[in-house]
Design a protein around this motif. Sequence first.
Motif, PDB file in Angstrom:
ATOM      1  N   THR A  60     -71.955 -17.196 -11.160  1.00 57.42           N
ATOM      2  CA  THR A  60     -71.815 -18.581 -10.717  1.00 57.42           C
ATOM      3  C   THR A  60     -70.366 -18.905 -10.415  1.00 57.42           C
ATOM      4  N   VAL A  61     -69.459 -18.492 -11.298  1.00 55.33           N
ATOM      5  CA  VAL A  61     -68.033 -18.739 -11.083  1.00 55.33           C
ATOM      6  C   VAL A  61     -67.558 -18.044  -9.812  1.00 55.33           C
ATOM      7  N   GLU A  62     -68.010 -16.803  -9.616  1.00 55.52           N
ATOM      8  CA  GLU A  62     -67.608 -16.056  -8.422  1.00 55.52           C
ATOM      9  C   GLU A  62     -68.139 -16.735  -7.161  1.00 55.52           C
ATOM     10  N   ARG A  63     -69.391 -17.177  -7.216  1.00 62.49           N
ATOM     11  CA  ARG A  63     -69.989 -17.849  -6.061  1.00 62.49           C
ATOM     12  C   ARG A  63     -69.254 -19.153  -5.760  1.00 62.49           C
ATOM     13  N   LEU A  64     -68.948 -19.922  -6.804  1.00 65.20           N
ATOM     14  CA  LEU A  64     -68.240 -21.187  -6.608  1.00 65.20           C
ATOM     15  C   LEU A  64     -66.818 -20.959  -6.097  1.00 65.20           C
ATOM     16  N   GLN A  96     -67.087 -20.261  -2.473  1.00 64.79           N
ATOM     17  CA  GLN A  96     -67.343 -21.504  -1.742  1.00 64.79           C
ATOM     18  C   GLN A  96     -66.068 -22.321  -1.615  1.00 64.79           C
ATOM     19  N   LEU A  97     -65.263 -22.358  -2.679  1.00 64.13           N
ATOM     20  CA  LEU A  97     -64.000 -23.087  -2.636  1.00 64.13           C
ATOM     21  C   LEU A  97     -63.066 -22.488  -1.604  1.00 64.13           C
ATOM     22  N   LYS A 132     -61.916 -23.839   5.926  1.00 64.18           N
ATOM     23  CA  LYS A 132     -62.443 -24.811   6.887  1.00 64.18           C
ATOM     24  C   LYS A 132     -61.525 -26.031   6.966  1.00 64.18           C
ATOM     25  N   LEU A 133     -61.002 -26.466   5.809  1.00 65.06           N
ATOM     26  CA  LEU A 133     -60.104 -27.614   5.772  1.00 65.06           C
ATOM     27  C   LEU A 133     -58.835 -27.340   6.565  1.00 65.06           C
ATOM     28  N   GLU A 134     -58.251 -26.163   6.376  1.00 68.22           N
ATOM     29  CA  GLU A 134     -57.047 -25.789   7.131  1.00 68.22           C
ATOM     30  C   GLU A 134     -57.336 -25.751   8.630  1.00 68.22           C
ATOM     31  N   ALA A 135     -58.501 -25.188   9.004  1.00 66.32           N
ATOM     32  CA  ALA A 135     -58.865 -25.111  10.421  1.00 66.32           C
ATOM     33  C   ALA A 135     -59.036 -26.518  11.004  1.00 66.32           C
ATOM     34  N   GLU A 136     -59.636 -27.419  10.233  1.00 63.41           N
ATOM     35  CA  GLU A 136     -59.823 -28.791  10.709  1.00 63.41           C
ATOM     36  C   GLU A 136     -58.489 -29.529  10.833  1.00 63.41           C
ATOM     37  N   LYS A 137     -57.554 -29.251   9.914  1.00 61.73           N
ATOM     38  CA  LYS A 137     -56.226 -29.868  10.012  1.00 61.73           C
ATOM     39  C   LYS A 137     -55.534 -29.421  11.289  1.00 61.73           C
ATOM     40  N   LYS A 138     -55.589 -28.123  11.581  1.00 64.16           N
ATOM     41  CA  LYS A 138     -54.972 -27.596  12.796  1.00 64.16           C
ATOM     42  C   LYS A 138     -55.633 -28.198  14.020  1.00 64.16           C
ATOM     43  N   ARG A 139     -56.965 -28.280  13.988  1.00 67.25           N
ATOM     44  CA  ARG A 139     -57.703 -28.866  15.109  1.00 67.25           C
ATOM     45  C   ARG A 139     -57.294 -30.328  15.289  1.00 67.25           C
ATOM     46  N   GLY A 140     -57.141 -31.062  14.193  1.00 70.68           N
ATOM     47  CA  GLY A 140     -56.727 -32.462  14.253  1.00 70.68           C
ATOM     48  C   GLY A 140     -55.343 -32.615  14.871  1.00 70.68           C
ATOM     49  N   HIS A 141     -54.407 -31.734  14.482  1.00 71.95           N
ATOM     50  CA  HIS A 141     -53.056 -31.785  15.063  1.00 71.95           C
ATOM     51  C   HIS A 141     -53.102 -31.503  16.560  1.00 71.95           C
TER      52      HIS A 141
END
Length: 187
Positions: free
Chosen positions: A89-93, A96-97, A103-112
């Motif tokens: 469970t820890v490994e899976r989480l 996911q993190l 994905k967050l970094e990619a969205e930030k770059k896309r936003g810029h």
Amino acid sequence: MGRRKIEMKMVKDSSSRQVTFSKRRTGLFKKANELATLCGAEIGVIVFSPGGKPFSFGHPNVESIADRFLNQEGSKSKAGSSNSKNEETVERLSQQLDDLNKKLEAEKKRGHMLDKAILKAKGLPLKSKAPNIHELSQADLQKMKESLEQLREKVKARACEMEASSSLLLLANEPDIETDRTVAKNE
């Protein structure tokens, strides 16, 4: 005379069924609370309404009772398997993190990029504004922290130099003040 015996069957009228459910649920929780209080028992009750809404009562709480119930049988023999389940469970989480951070970094770059495209489309000059601190990655924040610490050290050193210079200037001007005082007294 006593109350008449109630026939145990499904209440057909939906509004009467809801009222019956609510009253009986309240009575059940009251009895569970009395049993817990009088006997020192740990009690957990979970009820789902006909509409699917969950209701629960627990003494001390439902989660601890459910965990105790689920873990009571063969806890020693299952300890190894539960540890491996926890590790999985820890490994899976963690995975996911990591995926979400990417994905967050990619969205930030896309936003810029979109911000730049909008400014360009409007004919406005592309400003190199300072990034919002909430938009920075952990590595960027670490670099910023290090550069701020270096700047703080430089400012501290410069402040010491300025303090020493001002002290020297004051010391250099003191004999002139004494001379001026002596001249003023003689006059």
